[in-house]
Design a protein around this motif. Structure first.
Motif, PDB file in Angstrom:
ATOM      1  N   GLY A  54      -2.967 -24.172  27.818  1.00 57.35           N
ATOM      2  CA  GLY A  54      -3.700 -23.041  27.264  1.00 57.35           C
ATOM      3  C   GLY A  54      -4.701 -23.478  26.211  1.00 57.35           C
ATOM      4  O   GLY A  54      -5.154 -24.624  26.192  1.00 57.35           O
ATOM      5  N   VAL A  62      -2.872 -19.230  23.364  1.00 54.22           N
ATOM      6  CA  VAL A  62      -3.112 -18.337  24.497  1.00 54.22           C
ATOM      7  C   VAL A  62      -2.629 -18.999  25.784  1.00 54.22           C
ATOM      8  O   VAL A  62      -2.979 -20.139  26.091  1.00 54.22           O
ATOM      9  N   ARG A  67      -2.973 -14.811  29.906  1.00 53.66           N
ATOM     10  CA  ARG A  67      -3.625 -14.612  28.608  1.00 53.66           C
ATOM     11  C   ARG A  67      -2.718 -13.980  27.548  1.00 53.66           C
ATOM     12  O   ARG A  67      -3.211 -13.382  26.609  1.00 53.66           O
TER      13      ARG A  67
END
Length: 113
Positions: A54, A62, A67
């Motif tokens: 991420g 994130v 997300r």
């Protein structure tokens, strides 16, 4: 109770990088951002994604899949997510970085080497 482990210097990520490392058999995301280091769990509780793939934005880690975002200090998910990730304390000692990992109840009961 915590047990502290030294993180080898070659494992320390450079600026704005997330690196997955293994400490005492546990996968941990070691994050360098905003001029400091953070340590979190490496698996997203929502869908099991590898959080080291991420990115960080506004003090949050994130997830690369859906997300979901997690506060780097507390591990709390954004409002409405209803989830969180583990965070681990870091401490500098004699110019070396250490991570504190909680001892399992079995190790607390029977001792840890």
């Amino acid at each position: 109770m915590m047990k502290w482990y030294k993180i080898d210097r070659h494992l320390l990520p450079q600026a704005a990088v997330i690196k997955k490392i293994k400490v005492a058999g546990k996968n941990v995301c070691l994050i360098h951002g905003e001029n400091q280091y953070y340590a979190t769990g490496s698996t997203c509780p929502h869908a099991g994604a590898d959080l080291s793939k991420g990115w960080c934005a506004n003090g949050r880690l994130v997830c690369p899949y859906h997300r979901h975002a997690f506060d780097l200090l507390t591990g709390r998910g954004d409002p409405g997510q209803g989830n969180y990730i583990s965070t681990y304390p870091l401490a500098w000692r004699n110019d070396e970085l250490y991570i504190g990992l909680p001892l399992s109840w079995i190790k607390r009961l029977f001792g840890s080497k």
